[in-house]
Design a protein around this motif. Structure first.
Motif, PDB file in Angstrom:
ATOM      1  N   TYR A  78       0.868  -1.170   0.000  1.00 34.83           N
ATOM      2  CA  TYR A  78       0.000   0.000   0.000  1.00 34.83           C
ATOM      3  C   TYR A  78       0.901   1.214   0.000  1.00 34.83           C
ATOM      4  O   TYR A  78       1.736   1.378   0.891  1.00 34.83           O
ATOM      5  N   ILE A  79       0.796   2.060  -1.011  1.00 33.44           N
ATOM      6  CA  ILE A  79       1.642   3.251  -1.124  1.00 33.44           C
ATOM      7  C   ILE A  79       0.799   4.479  -0.835  1.00 33.44           C
ATOM      8  O   ILE A  79      -0.276   4.659  -1.410  1.00 33.44           O
ATOM      9  N   GLN A  80       1.285   5.324   0.070  1.00 33.57           N
ATOM     10  CA  GLN A  80       0.577   6.562   0.416  1.00 33.57           C
ATOM     11  C   GLN A  80       1.542   7.736   0.302  1.00 33.57           C
ATOM     12  O   GLN A  80       2.693   7.649   0.712  1.00 33.57           O
ATOM     13  N   VAL A  81       1.040   8.821  -0.266  1.00 32.38           N
ATOM     14  CA  VAL A  81       1.828  10.042  -0.424  1.00 32.38           C
ATOM     15  C   VAL A  81       1.097  11.177   0.277  1.00 32.38           C
ATOM     16  O   VAL A  81      -0.094  11.385   0.067  1.00 32.38           O
ATOM     17  N   ASP A  82       1.798  11.886   1.165  1.00 35.27           N
ATOM     18  CA  ASP A  82       1.244  13.057   1.851  1.00 35.27           C
ATOM     19  C   ASP A  82       1.992  14.293   1.371  1.00 35.27           C
ATOM     20  O   ASP A  82       3.213  14.360   1.460  1.00 35.27           O
ATOM     21  N   TRP A  83       1.237  15.269   0.878  1.00 35.32           N
ATOM     22  CA  TRP A  83       1.837  16.480   0.333  1.00 35.32           C
ATOM     23  C   TRP A  83       1.054  17.669   0.842  1.00 35.32           C
ATOM     24  O   TRP A  83      -0.176  17.694   0.792  1.00 35.32           O
ATOM     25  N   ALA A  84       1.771  18.675   1.319  1.00 31.82           N
ATOM     26  CA  ALA A  84       1.128  19.862   1.878  1.00 31.82           C
ATOM     27  C   ALA A  84       0.643  20.820   0.803  1.00 31.82           C
ATOM     28  O   ALA A  84      -0.080  21.758   1.096  1.00 31.82           O
ATOM     29  N   GLY A  85       1.012  20.593  -0.446  1.00 32.58           N
ATOM     30  CA  GLY A  85       0.592  21.469  -1.531  1.00 32.58           C
ATOM     31  C   GLY A  85       1.588  22.597  -1.743  1.00 32.58           C
ATOM     32  O   GLY A  85       2.746  22.505  -1.361  1.00 32.58           O
ATOM     33  N   GLY A  86       1.155  23.665  -2.361  1.00 38.65           N
ATOM     34  CA  GLY A  86       2.045  24.787  -2.644  1.00 38.65           C
ATOM     35  C   GLY A  86       2.664  24.648  -4.018  1.00 38.65           C
ATOM     36  O   GLY A  86       2.229  23.873  -4.852  1.00 38.65           O
TER      37      GLY A  86
END
Length: 123
Positions: A78-86
């Motif tokens: 299971y691959i998860q990516v967390d990105w704050a944006g910008g």
């Protein structure tokens, strides 16, 4: 999901090594669960392998030894990516490699040992 089976007859799967490289801003992780392919109730390993990219390339290598060698392994990723944006680029998985080791089955080792003793005795 994928199933791993030994290429050589009489061998068992004993462990695996995961290597991944990522870059960008944010956090990326891979959860891995490995089960005996013939009996899904037997969990061989569970790992969360994190890789964090803050604009630089980072490499993570993790080695997992199974408690019970098995003839086939079902691996769930299971691959998860967390990105704050910008405006900065988000995390990217640029390399992903997984290898498994094969070991001789105990009965195969015994047969090889007995054969060696018989050969020695014959001399």
């Amino acid at each position: 999901d994928f199933i791993v089976t030994p290429m050589l007859p009489g061998y068992l799967i004993s462990d695996n090594t995961l290597t991944m490289t990522g870059s960008g801003n944010g956090v990326m992780y891979i959860s891995e669960a490995a089960y005996d392919a013939t009996d899904a109730t037997i969990q061989l390993a569970f790992k969360n392998n994190y890789i964090m990219g803050m604009g630089t390339v980072q490499k993570l290598t993790d080695h997992q030894v199974y408690s019970v060698p098995t003839a086939s392994v079902r691996v769930h990723k299971y691959i998860q990516v967390d990105w704050a944006g910008g405006t900065a680029p988000g995390p990217q998985l640029t390399e992903f490699t997984q290898t498994f080791s094969q070991i001789p089955e105990p009965a195969t080792l015994v047969m090889l040992g007995v054969g060696g003793l018989l050969l020695r005795r014959k001399r």
